[in-house]
Design a protein around this motif. Structure first.
Motif, PDB file in Angstrom:
ATOM      1  N   TYR A  48       0.812  -1.193  -0.093  1.00  0.00           N
ATOM      2  CA  TYR A  48      -0.005  -0.120   0.221  1.00  0.00           C
ATOM      3  C   TYR A  48       0.969   1.205   0.008  1.00  0.00           C
ATOM      4  N   ARG A  56      -3.976   4.851  -4.002  1.00  0.00           N
ATOM      5  CA  ARG A  56      -4.087   4.932  -2.438  1.00  0.00           C
ATOM      6  C   ARG A  56      -5.349   5.452  -2.260  1.00  0.00           C
ATOM      7  N   MET A 107      -6.672  -5.660   2.725  1.00  0.00           N
ATOM      8  CA  MET A 107      -7.145  -4.130   2.724  1.00  0.00           C
ATOM      9  C   MET A 107      -8.645  -4.544   3.658  1.00  0.00           C
TER      10      MET A 107
END
Length: 401
Positions: A48, A56, A107
């Motif tokens: 990330y 992002r 995520m």
């Protein structure tokens, strides 16, 4: 008396949510929870941190949408909702190419962990268990939604790749391969191997996708690159990575239906693969004339049948690779070969006709083999040499009108 089931939040008959205080707290906390999730990702997920800012920001929007979707789901848990649309609909389709399924799972897990750690603060007194159980159910739903998004993306890419591959294979087979076909092949993972050949045969009945997948498995086992497709009743394979076409054909022959399988000659690259494809197609058409042909068979081994069937490239190849070299080596070789073939491959008979010793005939025939690569003493080679002599004489206009 047993307590009522409270694993799902329920609406009261009056229309007031039974966990209104928790719902209100959840709505107020959604922004801070999303910020915490983004901070946790930045802290724990190296991939990330390495992403460009645009991606992002899209991931941040997905996290916010996930928390907002949970809030709405907590408000109406029994209402039919498309979670995949609510959560992932905020991001562009290209995001599924930018991050992998594994990264998406990480995520989602990070976001759920942040929400779970905040349950004691967000839930109204006494609602902690209800909110925790609701989050568990929602986590299951979001997991299915994630799988659905990536499955749909994979199906779309697979269908597009199949169409793209079919265009490349058809261009090679039809002689229309150009730089555009090379570019499309590169998009499919074709790494421009040095040696390329085309293998043709009859496609089996049934699902063509299963046939194509079987070819891919065989190619992976043989460490070959392939572009393949079923065109009509023919199974076409463009194979790269080996300079031995018969070995390539043998390694890929399993998925083909019964009948001849023909391997075209090796060429330098995909643009030149049209020549290999056309030779293989001509060989497949003429293969029925050679009943004892091996399976698979090289297109060049079918030169006489192809020439008789009207293939101009086969006729030219026989003349240029057999007749012309013999002609340049001297008239004695051509004359000796012609007499030897007409005398039923008899050394003594040819020697008598030429008024020379049989050893002289034997020497000249060895020279024929050295010059052409075809041995007059082999029945199959003798047939090829005879056709080459006929075509060479026709090309030179030696036969009377």
């Amino acid at each position: 008396m047993p307590e009522p089931e409270t694993s799902k939040p329920e609406a009261a008959a009056s229309g007031v949510h039974s966990h209104a205080a928790t719902l209100k707290r959840l709505e107020k906390s959604s922004g801070s929870l999303a910020a915490q999730a983004i901070a946790r990702m930045d802290e724990t997920l190296p991939w990330y941190r390495a992403m460009p800012p645009e991606n992002r920001s899209w991931i941040g929007l997905v996290a916010q949408a996930g928390i907002a979707a949970f809030t709405e789901w907590f408000r109406h848990p029994d209402a039919p909702q498309a979670i995949s649309t609510d959560v992932f609909g905020t991001a562009p389709r290209e995001l599924t190419r930018a991050i992998t399924l594994r990264q998406t799972v990480e995520m989602v897990r990070t976001t759920i962990e942040v929400m779970e750690s905040a349950i004691d603060e967000v839930a109204a007194p006494g609602d902690e268990r209800v909110l925790r159980e609701a989050l568990l159910v929602y986590a299951r739903e979001i997991a299915f939604a994630t799988a659905q998004v990536y499955a749909q993306a994979a199906e779309a890419r697979g269908a597009w790749d199949a169409r793209l591959e079919s265009l490349v294979v058809n261009a090679v087979l039809s002689g229309e391969a150009d730089e555009g076909a090379v570019s499309r092949a590169a998009a499919l993972g074709w790494n421009a191997p040095e040696h390329v050949c085309v293998v043709l045969g009859t496609a089996p009945d049934g699902d063509s996708e299963l046939t194509v997948e079987a070819i891919r498995r065989a190619a992976r086992h043989a460490k070959l690159q392939v572009l393949t497709g079923v065109l009509g009743d023919r199974l076409v394979v463009i194979a790269g990575g080996s300079d031995n076409p018969i070995a390539v054909a043998k390694s890929l022959i399993g998925p083909y239906a019964a009948g001849p399988v023909v391997a075209g000659p090796v060429v330098a690259d995909l643009l030149a693969a049209t020549r290999s494809a056309q030779a293989a197609a001509a060989g497949l058409k003429a293969c029925s004339a050679w009943q004892d042909a091996p399976r698979p068979v090289l297109a060049d081994d079918l030169l006489p049948e192809r020439a008789i069937a009207g293939d101009p490239s086969a006729r030219e190849q026989l003349v240029e690779e057999i007749y012309r070299p013999l002609e340049e080596a001297g008239s004695a070789l051509l004359e000796t070969l012609s007499v030897y073939l007409e005398q039923a491959s008899s050394l003594e008979g040819a020697a008598r006709m030429l008024f020379v010793h049989p050893n002289t005939v034997r020497y000249r025939l060895r020279r024929v083999t050295d010059v052409t690569g075809w041995s007059p003493s082999d029945v199959r080679s003798a047939f090829t040499l005879r056709i080459a002599l006929i075509l060479g004489r026709l090309a030179d206009g030696d036969l009377p009108a």
